[in-house]
Design a protein around this motif. Structure first.
Motif, mmCIF file in Angstrom:
data_model
loop_
_atom_site.group_PDB
_atom_site.id
_atom_site.type_symbol
_atom_site.label_atom_id
_atom_site.label_comp_id
_atom_site.label_asym_id
_atom_site.label_seq_id
_atom_site.Cartn_x
_atom_site.Cartn_y
_atom_site.Cartn_z
ATOM 1 N N UNK A 274 -2.388 -10.530 -12.837
ATOM 2 C CA UNK A 274 -2.084 -10.982 -11.471
ATOM 3 C C UNK A 274 -0.837 -10.330 -10.919
ATOM 4 N N UNK A 275 -0.061 -9.690 -11.773
ATOM 5 C CA UNK A 275 1.225 -9.151 -11.354
ATOM 6 C C UNK A 275 1.044 -7.957 -10.437
ATOM 7 N N UNK A 276 1.804 -7.952 -9.343
ATOM 8 C CA UNK A 276 1.875 -6.788 -8.462
ATOM 9 C C UNK A 276 3.006 -5.907 -8.959
ATOM 10 N N UNK A 277 2.779 -4.600 -9.128
ATOM 11 C CA UNK A 277 3.862 -3.741 -9.621
ATOM 12 C C UNK A 277 5.127 -3.912 -8.806
ATOM 13 N N UNK A 278 6.246 -4.035 -9.490
ATOM 14 C CA UNK A 278 7.544 -4.231 -8.832
ATOM 15 C C UNK A 278 8.034 -2.901 -8.307
ATOM 16 N N UNK A 279 8.058 -2.779 -6.987
ATOM 17 C CA UNK A 279 8.461 -1.515 -6.367
ATOM 18 C C UNK A 279 9.941 -1.477 -6.034
ATOM 19 N N UNK A 280 10.675 -2.556 -6.367
ATOM 20 C CA UNK A 280 12.101 -2.602 -6.025
ATOM 21 C C UNK A 280 12.873 -1.518 -6.776
ATOM 22 N N UNK A 281 13.717 -0.840 -6.068
ATOM 23 C CA UNK A 281 14.544 0.185 -6.677
ATOM 24 C C UNK A 281 15.736 -0.473 -7.370
ATOM 25 N N UNK A 282 16.254 0.192 -8.383
ATOM 26 C CA UNK A 282 17.376 -0.373 -9.141
ATOM 27 C C UNK A 282 18.711 0.067 -8.540
ATOM 28 N N UNK A 348 9.515 2.287 9.726
ATOM 29 C CA UNK A 348 8.414 2.931 9.007
ATOM 30 C C UNK A 348 8.746 4.390 8.694
ATOM 31 N N UNK A 349 9.427 5.062 9.615
ATOM 32 C CA UNK A 349 9.860 6.437 9.344
ATOM 33 C C UNK A 349 10.886 6.471 8.220
ATOM 34 N N UNK A 350 11.752 5.461 8.170
ATOM 35 C CA UNK A 350 12.748 5.377 7.099
ATOM 36 C C UNK A 350 12.056 5.207 5.746
ATOM 37 N N UNK A 351 11.018 4.365 5.709
ATOM 38 C CA UNK A 351 10.268 4.166 4.465
ATOM 39 C C UNK A 351 9.663 5.476 3.994
ATOM 40 N N UNK A 352 9.145 6.272 4.929
ATOM 41 C CA UNK A 352 8.598 7.589 4.561
ATOM 42 C C UNK A 352 9.691 8.506 4.037
ATOM 43 N N UNK A 353 10.844 8.487 4.713
ATOM 44 C CA UNK A 353 11.935 9.365 4.292
ATOM 45 C C UNK A 353 12.417 9.015 2.891
ATOM 46 N N UNK A 354 12.409 7.739 2.565
ATOM 47 C CA UNK A 354 12.847 7.281 1.248
ATOM 48 C C UNK A 354 11.737 7.360 0.200
ATOM 49 N N UNK A 355 10.530 7.679 0.651
ATOM 50 C CA UNK A 355 9.359 7.755 -0.234
ATOM 51 C C UNK A 355 9.089 6.407 -0.916
ATOM 52 N N UNK A 356 9.308 5.335 -0.158
ATOM 53 C CA UNK A 356 8.964 4.014 -0.636
ATOM 54 C C UNK A 356 7.459 3.796 -0.465
ATOM 55 N N UNK A 357 6.861 2.831 -1.170
ATOM 56 C CA UNK A 357 5.436 2.537 -0.985
ATOM 57 C C UNK A 357 5.136 2.120 0.455
ATOM 58 N N UNK A 358 3.945 2.466 0.929
ATOM 59 C CA UNK A 358 3.555 2.106 2.298
ATOM 60 C C UNK A 358 3.489 0.594 2.476
ATOM 61 N N UNK A 359 3.390 -0.139 1.378
ATOM 62 C CA UNK A 359 3.300 -1.599 1.446
ATOM 63 C C UNK A 359 4.657 -2.286 1.546
ATOM 64 N N UNK A 360 5.745 -1.525 1.582
ATOM 65 C CA UNK A 360 7.083 -2.115 1.646
ATOM 66 C C UNK A 360 7.202 -3.055 2.862
ATOM 67 N N UNK A 361 7.715 -4.242 2.631
ATOM 68 C CA UNK A 361 7.855 -5.234 3.693
ATOM 69 C C UNK A 361 8.878 -4.776 4.733
ATOM 70 N N UNK A 362 8.560 -4.980 6.012
ATOM 71 C CA UNK A 362 9.460 -4.622 7.111
ATOM 72 C C UNK A 362 9.721 -5.861 7.958
#
Length: 908
Positions: A274-282, A348-362
């Motif tokens: 059930x776990x969603x992969x943790x996309x949080x950066x360290x 959304x452009x910032x998320x692309x620039x950081x190469x974060x997952x498209x599912x990142x909460x905004x």
């Protein structure tokens, strides 16, 4: 300073290369919006939930009975208006992106959200939600879970069908707290051993529980099945439950499953996590200034944690990167209109620039309308025009002072929200018993020395009081700064023994020396004295000191304590009272900033500390002997006293669970008492204190890991929290008002009156229901021929047309399987099957005038009207006018709240 990132201006919502230029797309959407300037004419400005889907680039309202159902091929706009807070009503706008939705729909939804935000005055918080990665806030609107449906409105699917029983679908249910149900192929190949599946055939819903699923997941699935029955079928569907691995115990229901799905295979697939992969950066929380420079997006780092509020400039827009787990945009009031309108796209452009997952909460929020989570990420936060309320604290220098008046203990018990804000369960007039840990065992302390705590010791303090005639307990574990690790461990062990002696009733509070909570101060009636070192054990002589200096803070017996500090001039402060104790005399030193109440409390403390002569010394008039005792005159804190209001932080609730095999902490947004999971440990953060709520069915491992994680939570908090913040253990069923006051409408009988999963299952699977399903099955005409090109299929309310399973028997004539309703009248939302039958058989399906129903006895009602369901005979408009909510919102309320509203409306 981070290197600047420059991006070409493009459509950030696109998942594929755009077929038209960004300029052409923008022009197309602008024309669309201009042609549809009445898009928001039906937006209601009153509390509740409103949902629209994007249909042919237009906002199409979704009916309440379909709330929680989302087509994977569509985009949705969700508006939640909360109750008025003061003079302002808060709102949240979400746009939900389906997994297979088109880029045009996503773009239209983003533009509608921006314009809806402006229509509502620019104050709502905007959220971007991606299917499968929804925010806790979004999920909190749908307590029974989300249902993902294949297809979308562009394919001709509707949210509500006239015939609500022409259904064949299989729902794959996952999750314990946040439930999702996804339509999958109607086949045994979709099943696995760890999850739960609902076979929905219109007039019946059969729940199959994977043998590796747990009790909480089964309960959530039952609630989802009931929700589908009540909202989509008017309460007229039967529900049955099959336990995977024990199918022989449910032969009638297995006949239904095998008729639709074919013979059950010998082996099913293994469970999936059930776990969603943790996309949080360290990395740390960072604040960026984001702006446009000649068509290029420029990202400039401003600061990293801990952040302060003054970094936000009202003339600009900023992005706060919460360790990659979410991206928040803050819009200053004086930022340009173009910057404010482009906030979501820039995120959304910032998320692309950081190469974060498209599912990142905004999240996008305006200045003055910040979300609670956003404020929590700053070291301090003060709202403009913030007024002092009950329980408000003030800071004097860096030390919080509580503005305590006389407590009315009955009011504290009657108003738990007041007790929670004051952090006081009562007026501290209860009974006190104190033990000191000696030779790793508890030894009773002489009551004459109650309130005197030595830094080399550990103490257990049991406080008992009565609430509503019942005995209540709080067990404080005070740990001295210089106590040995063995003594600290022994204090925790002995606390468990005392807890068991009182049958687990005490609330346990860990108190670190110097971080005593307010109620702890109050129970010692202004005589609390903290000695830096030494021990209070009888017969032990502490090392002699030439002089001892105590700093006294407090204005009355409820908030006063004296703390020993280094006997040097540098320890003095103009804001406080100090007691200097020497072998021959004691000095009572009054700083220029202290007031008369503080001086009186200083006198009381000095009488406890010393029987020698007390000499009052005013700041600036000290005799030479005073400075000699302190080792000489020197500089000290003599700044002018200032007061500022302590930031009011919203409480946050977290679930601490090991149910999936891996310990994890998940936030619960917009929490209520029903979110307290009996199988888990819950963490309630009220800023000044942390509560660990222990569910009756939780594991010992979870309690231990929750405590360790709570300490890590404090240590790593972006706002630089005090790691010694009090941690309070609360057991299920023994919650004090300082805990329950943070919950709206706390029900003290919930734990004794609620239905368990087993009880709900037994009610659903009674013999009548099962025999009815079996009888209908026997009357079914089956067609073994696979579906042809025009064979048709089955459509669920709010769902797409679903083809019958290939090479499986399917129902040629659905009327032969389950009889249609006897009356063509529309099912009333939330109507029970009994009342629905009453309407159908009596012909009373017509809407009645409220005057015929309000304040009428059963004898005065029209023939055929069920006196216990008067609300079912109201029109939707009359329903809202009388009860103050839509039918869907009314159904989400607990039964006691529904009855309360009906009583007030005169239809109970």
């Amino acid at each position: 300073m981070e290197a600047k990132n420059e991006l070409r201006s493009e459509r950030p919502w696109s998942k594929e290369p755009a077929r038209t230029s960004p300029r052409q797309s923008q022009d197309k959407f602008s024309r669309m919006m201009n042609e549809n300037n009445n898009a928001f004419k039906n937006v209601r400005r009153k509390p509740g939930l409103q949902i629209w889907t994007i249909n042919k680039m237009q906002m199409d309202p979704v009916p309440p009975q379909a709330f929680g159902n989302f087509f994977e091929g569509d985009c949705y706009i969700v508006l939640y208006m909360s109750e008025n807070k003061g003079s302002r009503q808060s709102a949240d706008i979400h746009y939900w992106v389906g997994r297979t939705s088109s880029q045009d729909e996503q773009g239209a939804a983003a533009i509608y959200v921006t314009q809806l935000d402006e229509y509502l005055g620019g104050s709502p918080v905007q959220y971007r939600e991606v299917q499968g990665y929804e925010s806790p806030r979004f999920r909190s609107y749908f307590k029974n879970g989300l249902i993902y449906k294949k297809g979308g409105v562009a394919s001709g699917f509707n949210h509500v069908e006239t015939n609500a029983y022409n259904v064949l679908r299989l729902l794959h249910v996952k999750g314990r707290k946040d439930v999702t149900a996804t339509e999958v192929e109607v086949s045994w190949s979709s099943f696995n051993k760890g999850d739960i599946f609902l076979l929905d055939i219109g007039k019946a819903i059969v729940q199959w529980n994977g043998p590796q699923s747990n009790r909480r997941e089964k309960l959530k699935a039952v609630l989802l099945a009931q929700d589908i029955r009540d909202r989509e079928r008017g309460g007229r569907a039967q529900i049955g439950v099959v336990e995977g691995g024990d199918e022989r115990s449910s032969p009638e229901l297995m006949k239904v499953l095998t008729t639709v799905l074919g013979p059950k295979p010998a082996q099913l697939k293994e469970a999936t996590s059930d776990d969603v992969p943790d996309s949080a950066q360290k990395n740390s929380v960072r604040l960026y200034h984001v702006y446009d420079n000649s068509g290029n997006l420029v990202i400039q780092e401003v600061a990293k944690q801990p952040l302060t509020q003054d970094l936000l400039k009202t003339s600009d827009c900023f992005i706060l990167d919460n360790k990659g787990s979410s991206v928040m945009v803050w819009k200053g009031k004086k930022a340009s209109k173009e910057e404010r309108q482009g906030a979501m796209n820039r995120a959304l452009s910032y998320i692309k620039a950081k190469k974060y997952p498209a599912s990142t909460t905004v999240e996008v929020m305006a200045e003055g309308a910040e979300s609670a989570i956003f404020k929590h990420l700053f070291k301090s936060w003060t709202d403009k025009d913030q007024t002092q309320g009950l329980g408000t604290t003030h800071n004097v220098g860096k030390i919080a002072k509580v503005d305590n008046g006389k407590f009315d203990v009955m009011e504290l018990h009657a108003r738990p929200e007041l007790a929670a804000q004051y952090r006081m369960v009562d007026d501290a007039s209860g009974d006190v018993k104190v033990w000191r840990i000696e030779n790793l065992e508890p030894a009773e302390v002489d009551p004459k020395t109650y309130g005197q705590f030595y830094g080399g010791d550990c103490y257990l303090v049991l406080y008992s009081y009565k609430k509503a005639g019942q005995q209540q307990y709080i067990l404080y574990m005070w740990q001295g700064r210089h106590a040995t690790s063995d003594e600290i461990a022994a204090s925790a062990f002995q606390a468990v023994s005392i807890d068991q002696k009182y049958n687990g009733a005490p609330v346990q509070v860990r108190v670190v020396m110097g971080k005593e909570p307010r109620h702890f101060l109050a129970i010692f009636k202004g005589k609390l004295i903290i000695f830096e070192g030494g021990t209070g054990r009888p017969g032990v002589v502490n090392p002699a000191k030439d002089a001892r200096l105590f700093q006294v803070r407090g204005t009355n017996e409820l908030n006063t304590k004296a703390t020993e500090v280094v006997a040097r001039a540098a320890s003095l402060s103009s804001n406080d009272v100090f007691v200097l104790k020497t072998d021959n005399i004691s000095y009572l030193w009054y700083g220029k900033g202290c007031n008369g109440d503080e001086r009186e409390m200083g006198k009381a403390i000095s009488d406890v500390l010393s029987r020698h002569e007390k000499r009052v010394v005013m700041e600036g008039q000290e005799p030479a002997e005073f400075w000699i005792a302190l080792g000489g005159k020197g500089p000290y804190a003599s700044d002018r006293r200032f007061e500022r209001e302590e930031p009011l932080h919203s409480p946050r609730l977290f679930e601490c669970s090991n149910q999936t095999g891996r310990f994890k902490i998940t936030e619960v947004d917009d929490f209520a008492q029903c979110d307290l999971d009996e199988d888990d440990v819950m963490l309630l953060d009220t800023w000044e204190e942390l509560f660990l709520w222990i569910g009756n069915s939780s594991y010992e491992y979870e309690t231990k890991e929750a405590l360790n994680s709570t300490r890590d939570y404090l240590r790593t908090h972006p706002a630089g929290r005090d790691p010694d913040t009090p941690i309070i253990f609360v057991k299920q069923g023994y919650e004090p008002p300082t805990f329950t006051g943070w919950f709206n409408a706390w029900d003290p009988h919930k734990w004794s009156g609620g239905n368990s999963y087993e009880e709900m299952k037994n009610k659903l699977s009674d013999s009548t229901s099962i025999s009815q399903i079996t009888l209908d099955l026997q009357n079914t005409k089956l067609n073994k021929t696979p579906v042809g090109g025009g064979g048709g299929g089955y459509r669920a309310p709010g769902g797409p047309l679903t083809s019958p399973p290939p090479n499986k028997a399917y129902f040629q004539d659905e009327t032969d399987f389950f009889p249609r309703p006897s009356s063509p009248t529309r099912p009333q939302s939330g109507m029970s099957s009994s009342s629905a039958s009453s309407l159908s058989s009596s012909g009373a399906g017509k809407i009645l005038d409220p005057e015929l129903l309000v304040n009428k006895t059963p004898d005065e009602l029209p023939d055929g009207v069920d006196p216990t369901r008067k609300e079912d005979y109201l029109s939707d408009q009359d329903f809202e006018n009388l009860l103050g909510s839509t039918r869907a919102d009314f159904q989400r309320l607990p039964k006691w709240r529904q009855n309360d509203l009906k009583k007030k409306a005169g239809i109970f």
